[in-house]
Write a protein that holds these residues in place. Structure first.
Motif, PDB file in Angstrom:
ATOM      1  N   VAL A 344      -5.214  -5.566   0.692  1.00  0.00           N
ATOM      2  CA  VAL A 344      -5.438  -4.294   1.379  1.00  0.00           C
ATOM      3  C   VAL A 344      -4.592  -3.197   0.744  1.00  0.00           C
ATOM      4  O   VAL A 344      -5.076  -2.093   0.450  1.00  0.00           O
ATOM      5  N   ALA A 345      -3.316  -3.481   0.508  1.00  0.00           N
ATOM      6  CA  ALA A 345      -2.435  -2.477  -0.089  1.00  0.00           C
ATOM      7  C   ALA A 345      -2.857  -2.151  -1.516  1.00  0.00           C
ATOM      8  O   ALA A 345      -2.876  -0.980  -1.925  1.00  0.00           O
ATOM      9  N   GLY A 346      -3.204  -3.183  -2.289  1.00  0.00           N
ATOM     10  CA  GLY A 346      -3.640  -2.952  -3.662  1.00  0.00           C
ATOM     11  C   GLY A 346      -4.927  -2.156  -3.735  1.00  0.00           C
ATOM     12  O   GLY A 346      -5.086  -1.270  -4.583  1.00  0.00           O
ATOM     13  N   ALA A 347      -5.851  -2.454  -2.818  1.00  0.00           N
ATOM     14  CA  ALA A 347      -7.121  -1.722  -2.792  1.00  0.00           C
ATOM     15  C   ALA A 347      -6.920  -0.264  -2.413  1.00  0.00           C
ATOM     16  O   ALA A 347      -7.647   0.623  -2.893  1.00  0.00           O
ATOM     17  N   ALA A 348      -5.947   0.016  -1.551  1.00  0.00           N
ATOM     18  CA  ALA A 348      -5.647   1.407  -1.182  1.00  0.00           C
ATOM     19  C   ALA A 348      -5.202   2.184  -2.411  1.00  0.00           C
ATOM     20  O   ALA A 348      -5.652   3.315  -2.652  1.00  0.00           O
ATOM     21  N   LEU A 349      -4.304   1.609  -3.215  1.00  0.00           N
ATOM     22  CA  LEU A 349      -3.846   2.280  -4.432  1.00  0.00           C
ATOM     23  C   LEU A 349      -4.994   2.461  -5.408  1.00  0.00           C
ATOM     24  O   LEU A 349      -5.122   3.507  -6.060  1.00  0.00           O
ATOM     25  N   GLU A 350      -5.828   1.455  -5.533  1.00  0.00           N
ATOM     26  CA  GLU A 350      -6.989   1.551  -6.414  1.00  0.00           C
ATOM     27  C   GLU A 350      -7.904   2.698  -5.999  1.00  0.00           C
ATOM     28  O   GLU A 350      -8.388   3.465  -6.841  1.00  0.00           O
TER      29      GLU A 350
END
Length: 688
Positions: A344-350
């Protein structure tokens, strides 16, 4: 002569040198030496080995796609023998061995055309034999004409007398050009204005941020204070133009602006490295613009949260570091925990970074070159991960003159297990940012540009990784604030703070859908643990229209987890020590290995759901594996605090603490029972 199938330029054959890598070739030759290095070919998987994949390029030639060229682990690749794949020929050795590289494009429709290449020529798939023969004859004739013309030109130049210098009124030499040959110097134009100057001859100045050698021209990526553009320079096919110019050089370039397949490109006429005052002026201009552009907008946090407010400055600094990397044409590599929270956190940055990459670079595939997201097992950035990353980044620097990436460690990077890996990046000068929720070890993140961790703020309370990731994303790119506002709620398995529930509701995500998203991402995080694919996670987290997808996947999550809980429950053992209740599961003996759920997810569920009817007081769940004991507790037992005590109680067990709060202990398999007893006694004393 013919016309390039992509840009229509007059050329010998159906494709110009600038666009050879934009089309797919089907090989009908019979010898490896007939292949063209740099071209992309259609192939068939022939077989697998420990070191790579053998691929048939046509019927009579086989090449090796070495595992080092793959962007995922060899054992996780989903190809089967006989599958059609698309690869690039990297080299053909004297002994006939063919080195292959992987291609992002894995379907014919992703290429801009298709051509057939046989032993003699290249032609369109629907050309007749007569047309192919005429084309081959024409190519040979044109090549002969060019050769003769070049020889004549060289002879004329060698026989020509030295030009006499012109003089000023006092007889002093001022150069070899006559007054009639003098041209007014072009005024410098910003790169972001080139879309209005197609067909014009321009002068641009800036920094070379990338250089790649194609089978035709050399392509330089030039960045000024406004944007980045590809500049093609041709010496001869496959030969590096301007070899004295390298990545990082500050240059002045003169050329004609062209539009190739709706992408801007400058055809280079002259390229000179600047020095001294001219270089300083450009560097200053770029630095000032970079500083202004990289600074995040003065925006609020997603919600009122005292824990996050305590590290608001760190969030702003992390966003600025990531924005700066994008503007500098430095790849951004997000390495996140292979868990629902990490995804979830990685997808937000992406979500935040990709639009900035597309704005910064004219190339349509820039988002695949300048951003990547890769999961990490157990939230640890160990030497295996760092070695793979270092190998890739050094290879890209050597082969493509690419800048070293900015690594962003998400829900990882704060404990000593990541220290050696981060030190390796630091030795090479590769910057990194840590955005983590794990309780940190002292001094581990000293080499980081920025550390975002709630435990380093005024409050030592826990916060979900999705909260930090979404807030950093909103500061990177405020345009995605609404897109990511529901993600903090998706990160919590229980006791979601009301402010994040409200955010999700306002964004159109009710409680049931948020639960479905969390469960679906958790399942896919397990099955994508070695992958870095974007599309499925993007569809789950951001596409309202694909709501049924989350419901379908979450149903599989619940079914698999409930089945495993049903299997585990009758095999749990309960022990008490010093007023603490320990629920122990032998995960090797009483779980289905190598399938979902993972040990971590199962233990979280066991402890969260209190399925054993445990009494009040302190409760601890232990997962006993072959050589590990995983801990889940009500208060977050820090394994570092009790490591010495456990070692003293089991001196022959080779005890090693991994992680910090609710981490695990590794031990020697032959001392399994002694290690378990030592952990139970030490934890119970620590909690009393």
């Amino acid at each position: 002569m013919g016309n390039c199938v992509i840009c229509g330029t007059s050329v010998d054959g159906p494709i110009c040198s600038s666009h050879e890598q934009d089309v797919l070739f089907e090989f009908e030759g019979n010898h490896p030496q007939q292949l063209s290095v740099g071209r992309y070919y259609k192939g068939t998987v022939d077989g697998f080995a420990d070191f790579g994949v053998f691929i048939d390029v046509g019927k009579n030639v086989t090449g090796l796609l070495h595992k080092s060229e793959l962007n995922q682990r060899l054992e996780s690749i989903d190809w089967n023998s006989g599958d059609t794949v698309f690869i690039q020929v990297l080299g053909v050795r004297d002994n006939g061995n063919v080195d292959l590289g992987s291609s992002i494009r894995q379907s014919e429709r992703e290429f801009r055309g298709k051509l057939i290449q046989n032993a003699e020529n290249t032609y369109l798939p629907d050309e007749s034999e007569t047309e192919r023969t005429e084309q081959s004859d024409s190519e040979q004739s044109s090549q002969q004409s060019r050769t003769e013309a070049n020889e004549t030109k060289e002879q004329e130049e060698s026989e020509a007398p030295e030009p006499s210098p012109t003089t000023d009124g006092s007889g002093n030499a001022v150069g070899s050009a006559t007054v009639s040959e003098h041209k007014e110097p072009l005024e410098r134009v910003p790169i972001d204005s080139l879309s209005d100057r197609v067909g014009e001859r321009v002068r641009i100045e800036g920094e070379i941020v990338g250089a790649s050698q194609t089978s035709g021209p050399t392509v330089f990526e030039l960045r000024d204070e406004t944007a980045v553009v590809d500049c093609a320079a041709f010496k001869e096919a496959g030969v590096r133009a301007y070899p004295e110019v390298d990545t990082g050089d500050v240059v002045r370039l003169v050329g004609e602006v062209e539009l190739r397949n709706n992408e801007l490109q400058v055809e280079t006429e002259q390229l000179d490295a600047l020095s001294d005052e001219e270089e300083d002026a450009v560097v200053t201009r770029l630095a000032e613009a970079l500083e202004n552009e990289a600074r995040p907008a003065d925006v609020d946090l997603l919600a009122e949260d005292s824990v996050v407010s305590a590290i608001h400055d760190d969030i702003t600094d992390a966003a600025g570091a990531i924005r700066r990397a994008v503007i500098e044409s430095r790849p951004v590599i997000v390495r996140h925990n292979a868990s629902a929270e990490g995804y979830v956190a990685g997808a937000a940055l992406e979500r935040a970074v990709l639009p900035l990459v597309r704005e910064e670079h004219a190339r349509s595939d820039a988002q695949y070159h300048y951003f990547d997201r890769r999961p990490l097992e157990d939230g640890l950035y160990d030497m295996q991960d760092a070695t793979k990353d270092a190998t890739n980044m050094l290879d890209n620097r050597e082969r493509h003159d690419e800048k070293l990436p900015l690594f962003v460690l998400v829900d990882a990077g704060s404990t000593v297990e990541s220290g050696d890996g981060l030190d390796l990046l630091d030795i090479y000068g590769a910057p990194h940012v840590v955005i983590d929720t794990q309780y940190p070890d002292d001094d581990v993140a000293e080499t980081a540009e920025v550390v975002v961790n709630s435990h380093l703020g005024d409050s030592d309370e826990d916060v979900a990784a999705g909260v930090l990731g979404a807030n950093v994303a909103a500061h990177i790119n405020d345009d995605v604030r609404e897109d990511v506002s529901h993600l903090p709620a998706v990160s919590y398995w229980e006791d979601t703070p009301s402010e994040y529930v409200e955010l999700a509701t306002e964004a159109g995500y009710d409680e049931d859908h948020v639960t479905a998203l969390r469960e679906a991402v958790a399942l896919e995080a397990y099955y994508q643990s070695y992958e870095d694919k974007r599309e499925l996670i993007t569809d789950l987290l951001f596409e309202h229209a694909k709501r049924d997808l989350a419901e379908h996947v979450s149903e599989q999550f619940r079914t698999k987890l409930e089945n495993e809980l049903d299997t585990a429950e009758p095999n749990l053992s309960v022990r008490g020590a010093n007023g603490v209740t320990f629920t122990v599961l032998d995960t090797d003996a009483y779980t289905h290995r190598f399938d979902f759920p993972s040990t971590a997810v199962l233990l979280d569920a066991l402890h969260r759901h209190d399925i054993t009817g445990r009494p009040g007081g302190q409760n601890v769940t232990l997962g006993l594996a072959d050589d590990e004991i995983h801990i889940r507790s009500d208060v977050g037992v820090n394994v570092r605090d009790i490591e010495d005590e456990v070692r003293e109680r089991a001196p022959n067990a080779g005890i090693v603490a991994v992680g910090t709060r609710d981490g695990k202990f590794e031990f020697l398999r032959g001392e399994r029972e002694a290690a378990l007893d030592a952990v139970i006694e030490s934890v119970s004393e620590h909690l009393n």
